[in-house]
Design a protein around this motif. Sequence first.
Motif, PDB file in Angstrom:
ATOM      1  N   LEU A  38      35.885  34.476  38.858  1.00 47.27           N
ATOM      2  CA  LEU A  38      37.108  35.445  40.306  1.00 47.27           C
ATOM      3  C   LEU A  38      36.297  37.216  39.941  1.00 47.27           C
ATOM      4  CD1 LEU A  38      38.901  36.172  41.660  1.00 47.27           C
ATOM      5  CD2 LEU A  38      40.538  36.243  39.972  1.00 47.27           C
ATOM      6  N   ALA A  39      35.972  37.511  38.963  1.00 49.03           N
ATOM      7  CA  ALA A  39      35.329  38.842  38.441  1.00 49.03           C
ATOM      8  C   ALA A  39      34.112  38.510  38.863  1.00 49.03           C
ATOM      9  CB  ALA A  39      35.118  38.657  36.982  1.00 49.03           C
ATOM     10  N   LEU A  40      32.752  37.423  39.077  1.00 54.67           N
ATOM     11  CA  LEU A  40      32.150  37.839  39.626  1.00 54.67           C
ATOM     12  C   LEU A  40      32.438  37.966  40.887  1.00 54.67           C
ATOM     13  CD1 LEU A  40      28.911  36.997  40.081  1.00 54.67           C
ATOM     14  CD2 LEU A  40      29.621  34.437  40.154  1.00 54.67           C
ATOM     15  N   LYS A  41      33.096  37.114  41.790  1.00 58.00           N
ATOM     16  CA  LYS A  41      33.246  37.921  43.183  1.00 58.00           C
ATOM     17  C   LYS A  41      33.560  39.238  43.744  1.00 58.00           C
ATOM     18  CE  LYS A  41      35.548  35.410  47.596  1.00 58.00           C
ATOM     19  NZ  LYS A  41      35.535  34.285  47.690  1.00 58.00           N
ATOM     20  N   ALA A  42      34.668  39.307  42.668  1.00 57.79           N
ATOM     21  CA  ALA A  42      34.698  41.143  42.353  1.00 57.79           C
ATOM     22  C   ALA A  42      33.538  41.945  42.960  1.00 57.79           C
ATOM     23  CB  ALA A  42      36.187  41.370  41.512  1.00 57.79           C
ATOM     24  N   LEU A  43      32.888  41.627  41.941  1.00 62.02           N
ATOM     25  CA  LEU A  43      31.198  42.931  41.120  1.00 62.02           C
ATOM     26  C   LEU A  43      30.769  42.306  42.281  1.00 62.02           C
ATOM     27  CD1 LEU A  43      31.219  41.987  37.307  1.00 62.02           C
ATOM     28  CD2 LEU A  43      31.554  43.772  38.611  1.00 62.02           C
ATOM     29  N   ASP A  44      30.226  41.405  42.921  1.00 66.90           N
ATOM     30  CA  ASP A  44      29.506  41.449  44.269  1.00 66.90           C
ATOM     31  C   ASP A  44      30.014  41.766  45.687  1.00 66.90           C
ATOM     32  OD1 ASP A  44      27.514  39.756  42.107  1.00 66.90           O
ATOM     33  OD2 ASP A  44      28.139  37.235  43.063  1.00 66.90           O
ATOM     34  N   GLN A  45      31.173  41.535  45.247  1.00 65.76           N
ATOM     35  CA  GLN A  45      31.627  42.612  46.291  1.00 65.76           C
ATOM     36  C   GLN A  45      32.333  43.803  47.150  1.00 65.76           C
ATOM     37  OE1 GLN A  45      34.829  39.993  48.716  1.00 65.76           O
ATOM     38  NE2 GLN A  45      33.419  38.196  49.209  1.00 65.76           N
ATOM     39  N   GLY A  46      31.913  44.101  45.792  1.00 66.73           N
ATOM     40  CA  GLY A  46      31.873  45.747  45.504  1.00 66.73           C
ATOM     41  C   GLY A  46      33.166  46.348  45.570  1.00 66.73           C
ATOM     42  N   VAL A  47      34.190  45.363  45.504  1.00 66.07           N
ATOM     43  CA  VAL A  47      35.384  45.340  44.638  1.00 66.07           C
ATOM     44  C   VAL A  47      35.932  46.147  43.292  1.00 66.07           C
ATOM     45  CG1 VAL A  47      37.775  44.310  44.602  1.00 66.07           C
ATOM     46  CG2 VAL A  47      36.458  43.509  46.861  1.00 66.07           C
ATOM     47  N   ALA A  48      36.329  47.510  43.697  1.00 67.44           N
ATOM     48  CA  ALA A  48      36.924  47.725  42.253  1.00 67.44           C
ATOM     49  C   ALA A  48      37.422  47.126  40.878  1.00 67.44           C
ATOM     50  CB  ALA A  48      37.237  49.005  42.232  1.00 67.44           C
ATOM     51  N   ILE A  49      37.508  47.001  40.296  1.00 63.88           N
ATOM     52  CA  ILE A  49      37.908  46.075  38.967  1.00 63.88           C
ATOM     53  C   ILE A  49      40.046  46.114  39.408  1.00 63.88           C
ATOM     54  CG2 ILE A  49      38.439  44.963  36.885  1.00 63.88           C
ATOM     55  CD1 ILE A  49      36.334  43.792  38.430  1.00 63.88           C
ATOM     56  N   SER A  50      39.801  47.719  38.992  1.00 69.46           N
ATOM     57  CA  SER A  50      41.178  48.277  39.142  1.00 69.46           C
ATOM     58  C   SER A  50      41.700  48.421  40.213  1.00 69.46           C
ATOM     59  CB  SER A  50      40.858  50.189  39.176  1.00 69.46           C
ATOM     60  OG  SER A  50      39.951  50.601  39.791  1.00 69.46           O
ATOM     61  N   ASP A  51      41.243  47.859  41.761  1.00 66.60           N
ATOM     62  CA  ASP A  51      41.718  47.809  42.406  1.00 66.60           C
ATOM     63  C   ASP A  51      42.916  46.621  42.913  1.00 66.60           C
ATOM     64  OD1 ASP A  51      42.286  47.329  45.202  1.00 66.60           O
ATOM     65  OD2 ASP A  51      41.191  48.406  46.343  1.00 66.60           O
ATOM     66  N   THR A  52      43.958  46.232  41.708  1.00 65.16           N
ATOM     67  CA  THR A  52      45.133  44.988  42.260  1.00 65.16           C
ATOM     68  C   THR A  52      44.952  44.670  43.267  1.00 65.16           C
ATOM     69  OG1 THR A  52      45.596  45.761  39.808  1.00 65.16           O
ATOM     70  CG2 THR A  52      46.913  44.713  40.417  1.00 65.16           C
ATOM     71  N   ALA A  53      45.316  45.350  43.743  1.00 64.65           N
ATOM     72  CA  ALA A  53      45.528  44.304  45.337  1.00 64.65           C
ATOM     73  C   ALA A  53      44.644  42.930  46.207  1.00 64.65           C
ATOM     74  CB  ALA A  53      46.179  45.317  46.412  1.00 64.65           C
ATOM     75  N   LYS A  54      43.760  44.040  45.872  1.00 68.96           N
ATOM     76  CA  LYS A  54      42.170  43.568  46.227  1.00 68.96           C
ATOM     77  C   LYS A  54      41.919  42.938  45.376  1.00 68.96           C
ATOM     78  CE  LYS A  54      39.910  46.876  49.088  1.00 68.96           C
ATOM     79  NZ  LYS A  54      38.887  48.103  49.142  1.00 68.96           N
ATOM     80  N   ILE A  55      41.817  42.979  44.006  1.00 71.80           N
ATOM     81  CA  ILE A  55      41.403  41.369  43.755  1.00 71.80           C
ATOM     82  C   ILE A  55      42.379  40.062  43.509  1.00 71.80           C
ATOM     83  CG2 ILE A  55      41.478  40.574  40.945  1.00 71.80           C
ATOM     84  CD1 ILE A  55      39.608  42.617  40.907  1.00 71.80           C
ATOM     85  N   ILE A  56      43.639  40.610  43.928  1.00 71.06           N
ATOM     86  CA  ILE A  56      44.845  39.590  44.127  1.00 71.06           C
ATOM     87  C   ILE A  56      44.249  38.334  44.979  1.00 71.06           C
ATOM     88  CG2 ILE A  56      47.211  39.268  44.794  1.00 71.06           C
ATOM     89  CD1 ILE A  56      47.673  41.332  42.563  1.00 71.06           C
ATOM     90  N   ALA A  57      43.795  39.471  46.192  1.00 72.23           N
ATOM     91  CA  ALA A  57      43.503  38.650  47.556  1.00 72.23           C
ATOM     92  C   ALA A  57      42.617  38.470  47.266  1.00 72.23           C
ATOM     93  CB  ALA A  57      43.482  40.055  48.775  1.00 72.23           C
ATOM     94  N   LEU A  58      41.935  38.078  46.833  1.00 73.28           N
ATOM     95  CA  LEU A  58      40.497  37.615  46.330  1.00 73.28           C
ATOM     96  C   LEU A  58      40.601  36.116  45.793  1.00 73.28           C
ATOM     97  CD1 LEU A  58      37.627  40.185  44.836  1.00 73.28           C
ATOM     98  CD2 LEU A  58      37.739  38.993  47.041  1.00 73.28           C
ATOM     99  N   ALA A  59      41.777  36.653  44.800  1.00 71.67           N
ATOM    100  CA  ALA A  59      42.121  35.459  43.785  1.00 71.67           C
ATOM    101  C   ALA A  59      43.001  34.504  44.769  1.00 71.67           C
ATOM    102  CB  ALA A  59      43.070  35.451  42.731  1.00 71.67           C
ATOM    103  N   LYS A  60      43.259  34.809  45.932  1.00 69.26           N
ATOM    104  CA  LYS A  60      43.841  34.045  46.645  1.00 69.26           C
ATOM    105  C   LYS A  60      43.227  33.203  47.501  1.00 69.26           C
ATOM    106  CE  LYS A  60      48.341  35.804  47.328  1.00 69.26           C
ATOM    107  NZ  LYS A  60      49.585  37.808  48.132  1.00 69.26           N
TER     108      LYS A  60
END
Length: 217
Positions: A38-60
């Motif tokens: 999940l961390a890799l996906k966020a980094l590769d998509q340029g999602v800030a790790i602090s953007d909790t809502a986007k990280i949750i959306a990625l996890a889903k």
Amino acid sequence: MIIAIDGPAGAGKSTVAKKLAQRMGFLYIDTGAMYRCLALKALDQGVAISDTAKIIALAKGVSIDLINNPDGSLKVLLDGKDVSEAIRKPRVTEVVSDVAKIKEVRQIMVELQRRMGVSKDSVMDGRDIGTVVFPNAQKKFYIDARFEERANRRYKEHKGLGNQASLEDVKNDLHNRDTIDSTREFSPLKKADDAIYVDTTDMSIEEVVAYLVDKVK
Ligand code: DC
């Protein structure tokens, strides 16, 4: 049957868990790899790790497959792509604890882990397996080692993978992750009351595996 293996980074958990699974003919499930995906996906998509809502959306929407290779190694597929090496890179290691501390992310991952674990006899390693994911696991171990030893092990591992990190970098990262993993609000790293504590500081991998096999049998 579920064998739960928890403990801090660098204690040798995944190495011994993998070998234990092989000896027992069990599935090996590396839950840290899932948070790393999940961390890799966020980094590769340029999602800030602090953007909790986007990280949750990625996890889903994430698809993670853990495949046990016949030689005992683990292949990790993220959305169908082999990321076995990419998830071990320092850029992922640096941010993964911040991804893993998000409550909703943990709920999604725990659900996936439970589904994987009931599919077959499994050895599952992580931080909260014996406390949260499978509190009724038939056997639980808490694998630990002194900080200096854990740092040295991680440093050697990094070198083996061709990563450039210095021992000082590894110590800083380990210290940082220990702090986040054990003080986070939701399912922090903690020994389950009924887990067997194993200090591996002065033990070889084979000694630890033999000890675990003996306890399981
Ligand atoms: O074991 P590892 O270093 O691959 O784990 C990566 C991160 O994921 C680690 O900082 C803690 C987190 N983690 C977790 O919170 N819960 C788990 N069950 C497994 C890992």
